[in-house]
Design a protein around this motif. Sequence first.
Motif, mmCIF file in Angstrom:
data_model
loop_
_atom_site.group_PDB
_atom_site.id
_atom_site.type_symbol
_atom_site.label_atom_id
_atom_site.label_comp_id
_atom_site.label_asym_id
_atom_site.label_seq_id
_atom_site.Cartn_x
_atom_site.Cartn_y
_atom_site.Cartn_z
ATOM 1 N N ARG A 104 0.844 -1.211 0.000
ATOM 2 C CA ARG A 104 0.000 0.000 0.000
ATOM 3 C C ARG A 104 0.872 1.250 0.000
ATOM 4 N NH1 ARG A 104 -3.106 -3.093 3.651
ATOM 5 N NH2 ARG A 104 -2.112 -2.042 5.421
ATOM 6 N N SER A 105 1.947 1.215 0.803
ATOM 7 C CA SER A 105 2.846 2.363 0.867
ATOM 8 C C SER A 105 3.510 2.607 -0.485
ATOM 9 C CB SER A 105 3.902 2.121 1.948
ATOM 10 O OG SER A 105 4.843 3.170 1.984
ATOM 11 N N GLN A 106 3.950 1.529 -1.138
ATOM 12 C CA GLN A 106 4.576 1.679 -2.450
ATOM 13 C C GLN A 106 3.581 2.214 -3.482
ATOM 14 O OE1 GLN A 106 6.394 -2.009 -3.614
ATOM 15 N NE2 GLN A 106 8.258 -1.636 -2.448
ATOM 16 N N LYS A 107 2.344 1.728 -3.415
ATOM 17 C CA LYS A 107 1.326 2.186 -4.358
ATOM 18 C C LYS A 107 1.078 3.682 -4.194
ATOM 19 C CE LYS A 107 -3.434 1.334 -5.839
ATOM 20 N NZ LYS A 107 -4.666 0.527 -5.597
ATOM 21 N N ILE A 108 0.943 4.121 -2.934
ATOM 22 C CA ILE A 108 0.730 5.550 -2.665
ATOM 23 C C ILE A 108 1.944 6.354 -3.115
ATOM 24 C CG2 ILE A 108 0.442 7.252 -0.831
ATOM 25 C CD1 ILE A 108 -1.168 5.127 0.699
ATOM 26 N N PHE A 109 3.143 5.801 -2.839
ATOM 27 C CA PHE A 109 4.376 6.492 -3.218
ATOM 28 C C PHE A 109 4.429 6.713 -4.727
ATOM 29 C CE2 PHE A 109 8.756 6.145 -4.763
ATOM 30 C CZ PHE A 109 9.326 7.252 -4.145
ATOM 31 N N PHE A 110 4.171 5.672 -5.502
ATOM 32 C CA PHE A 110 4.259 5.801 -6.954
ATOM 33 C C PHE A 110 3.136 6.684 -7.505
ATOM 34 C CE2 PHE A 110 6.822 1.840 -6.658
ATOM 35 C CZ PHE A 110 7.961 2.340 -7.270
ATOM 36 N N GLN A 111 1.969 6.648 -6.867
ATOM 37 C CA GLN A 111 0.897 7.544 -7.289
ATOM 38 C C GLN A 111 1.311 9.005 -7.081
ATOM 39 O OE1 GLN A 111 -2.454 6.170 -4.982
ATOM 40 N NE2 GLN A 111 -3.112 4.720 -6.550
ATOM 41 N N ASN A 112 1.881 9.283 -5.893
ATOM 42 C CA ASN A 112 2.317 10.645 -5.605
ATOM 43 C C ASN A 112 3.477 11.061 -6.498
ATOM 44 O OD1 ASN A 112 0.446 11.066 -3.544
ATOM 45 N ND2 ASN A 112 1.772 10.190 -1.994
ATOM 46 N N ALA A 113 4.418 10.132 -6.711
ATOM 47 C CA ALA A 113 5.563 10.441 -7.576
ATOM 48 C C ALA A 113 5.092 10.729 -9.000
ATOM 49 C CB ALA A 113 6.564 9.283 -7.562
ATOM 50 N N SER A 114 4.139 9.928 -9.478
ATOM 51 C CA SER A 114 3.604 10.148 -10.822
ATOM 52 C C SER A 114 2.936 11.514 -10.919
ATOM 53 C CB SER A 114 2.601 9.045 -11.172
ATOM 54 O OG SER A 114 3.220 7.782 -11.163
ATOM 55 N N HIS A 115 2.192 11.877 -9.880
ATOM 56 C CA HIS A 115 1.525 13.181 -9.875
ATOM 57 C C HIS A 115 2.548 14.314 -9.878
ATOM 58 C CE1 HIS A 115 -1.315 16.361 -8.914
ATOM 59 N NE2 HIS A 115 -0.537 16.711 -7.908
ATOM 60 N N GLU A 116 3.594 14.170 -9.035
ATOM 61 C CA GLU A 116 4.610 15.214 -8.958
ATOM 62 C C GLU A 116 5.385 15.348 -10.263
ATOM 63 O OE1 GLU A 116 5.056 17.345 -6.486
ATOM 64 O OE2 GLU A 116 3.345 16.435 -5.461
ATOM 65 N N LEU A 117 5.555 14.248 -10.983
ATOM 66 C CA LEU A 117 6.238 14.316 -12.281
ATOM 67 C C LEU A 117 5.316 14.845 -13.374
ATOM 68 C CD1 LEU A 117 8.242 10.946 -12.251
ATOM 69 C CD2 LEU A 117 9.213 13.248 -12.236
ATOM 70 N N ARG A 118 4.030 14.508 -13.273
ATOM 71 C CA ARG A 118 3.083 14.917 -14.307
ATOM 72 C C ARG A 118 2.916 16.433 -14.349
ATOM 73 N NH1 ARG A 118 -1.085 12.434 -12.557
ATOM 74 N NH2 ARG A 118 -0.610 10.452 -13.568
ATOM 75 N N THR A 119 2.933 17.072 -13.167
ATOM 76 C CA THR A 119 2.693 18.516 -13.114
ATOM 77 C C THR A 119 3.741 19.308 -13.894
ATOM 78 O OG1 THR A 119 1.584 18.287 -10.972
ATOM 79 C CG2 THR A 119 2.364 20.476 -11.582
ATOM 80 N N PRO A 120 5.054 19.134 -13.618
ATOM 81 C CA PRO A 120 6.033 19.872 -14.441
ATOM 82 C C PRO A 120 6.064 19.399 -15.888
ATOM 83 C CG PRO A 120 7.155 18.355 -12.961
ATOM 84 C CD PRO A 120 5.713 18.370 -12.547
ATOM 85 N N LEU A 121 5.768 18.125 -16.115
ATOM 86 C CA LEU A 121 5.779 17.615 -17.482
ATOM 87 C C LEU A 121 4.698 18.281 -18.324
ATOM 88 C CD1 LEU A 121 7.086 15.623 -19.428
ATOM 89 C CD2 LEU A 121 5.438 13.901 -18.682
ATOM 90 N N MET A 122 3.512 18.472 -17.740
ATOM 91 C CA MET A 122 2.441 19.154 -18.468
ATOM 92 C C MET A 122 2.813 20.608 -18.744
ATOM 93 S SD MET A 122 -0.939 17.610 -16.561
ATOM 94 C CE MET A 122 -2.030 18.695 -17.483
ATOM 95 N N SER A 123 3.486 21.231 -17.780
ATOM 96 C CA SER A 123 3.922 22.615 -17.994
ATOM 97 C C SER A 123 4.937 22.692 -19.124
ATOM 98 C CB SER A 123 4.535 23.158 -16.697
ATOM 99 O OG SER A 123 4.994 24.481 -16.878
ATOM 100 N N ILE A 124 5.904 21.752 -19.121
ATOM 101 C CA ILE A 124 6.910 21.723 -20.195
ATOM 102 C C ILE A 124 6.248 21.490 -21.541
ATOM 103 C CG2 ILE A 124 8.842 20.395 -21.115
ATOM 104 C CD1 ILE A 124 9.700 19.884 -18.212
ATOM 105 N N GLN A 125 5.313 20.536 -21.580
ATOM 106 C CA GLN A 125 4.628 20.230 -22.826
ATOM 107 C C GLN A 125 3.839 21.429 -23.330
ATOM 108 O OE1 GLN A 125 1.885 16.973 -22.532
ATOM 109 N NE2 GLN A 125 1.454 16.922 -24.722
ATOM 110 N N GLY A 126 3.158 22.116 -22.412
ATOM 111 C CA GLY A 126 2.351 23.264 -22.813
ATOM 112 C C GLY A 126 3.193 24.387 -23.403
ATOM 113 N N TYR A 127 4.295 24.711 -22.730
ATOM 114 C CA TYR A 127 5.149 25.785 -23.244
ATOM 115 C C TYR A 127 5.853 25.367 -24.525
ATOM 116 C CZ TYR A 127 4.596 29.010 -19.339
ATOM 117 O OH TYR A 127 4.078 29.902 -18.450
#
Length: 296
Positions: free
Chosen positions: A78-101
């Motif tokens: 469960r901890s690993q699942k939450i960790f990877f979900q949070n990590a994916s979210h934290e990576l997605r946010t700057p990635l979307m910004s990079i993609q948009g610009y």
Amino acid sequence: LVNWILTGLTLVIGLLASGLIFLTSRKLDDAFFSLKTYISKVGQREQNLVLERLPYDELNQVGQSVETMNHMIDANQRSQKIFFQNASHELRTPLMSIQGYAEAIGEGVVTDPQSAAAIIQEESAKMKQLVDDILTLARVEDFQQALEVEDLSLSDLLYDVSWRLKPKADSAGLEFVHDFQGAKDQIQADEALLERAISNILHNALRFAKKTITLTTKQVKDGLEIRLSNDGQPISPEDMGHVFKRFHKGKNGNFGIGLAMTKEIIERHGGSISVQSDEAATTFIIFLPTAKKRGT
């Protein structure tokens, strides 16, 4: 007559003993089969398993140990699942910004390409930092991988880390103050990991300090104590118990995994870390043993 009586008694006792041994072996076989079935289901990660009561205390103890292990594995997954979900979210946010610009630059709708490029570089740096943190955390948590321990001077390490951060401190109008008590500050540690742990704390201090960041060391029983203080606003009482948790979103923002990784590094060296915070200062207190107590 006596011989016949003794022979008869021997036969009766032998039959009774054989029957008792047969029944006991059947009972033991059934208990072993139940335990084996339960362990097999645990290995296949079946859910909602119930450990039945076995007729032998020793087998019950084995079953309870397996049940405890099963709960620990579930908690870890469960901890690993939450960790990877949070990590994916934290990576997605700057990635979307990079993609948009990047798309905006490609379509020619950005009036200031230099500003857009600066944002892309900033977001890329955030992604790189997060990936580096994840890789470092994976290394620290791998207890089969030994630390690269060497003799080093704690004061020299603190000077080096603060010197590398001095340009950022100067641009923010902040001052590093060093107060190293005692000449004997030699420890055995993984220099790269310990630098990373100290750097994480000082990076946070740069974000919140008003004027001063103080680095203090002193000798204590069985080791050395490091105090890293900043005169910024205190950590809220609601966040104090979650400072070292991964991706905790506190009152003043997201803690990420930097401090969680710092805690893992310090504990891997056999030390401990705590935090104190009030209106005067926020202080991270690190203890590192000079004796060989590390999990190397």
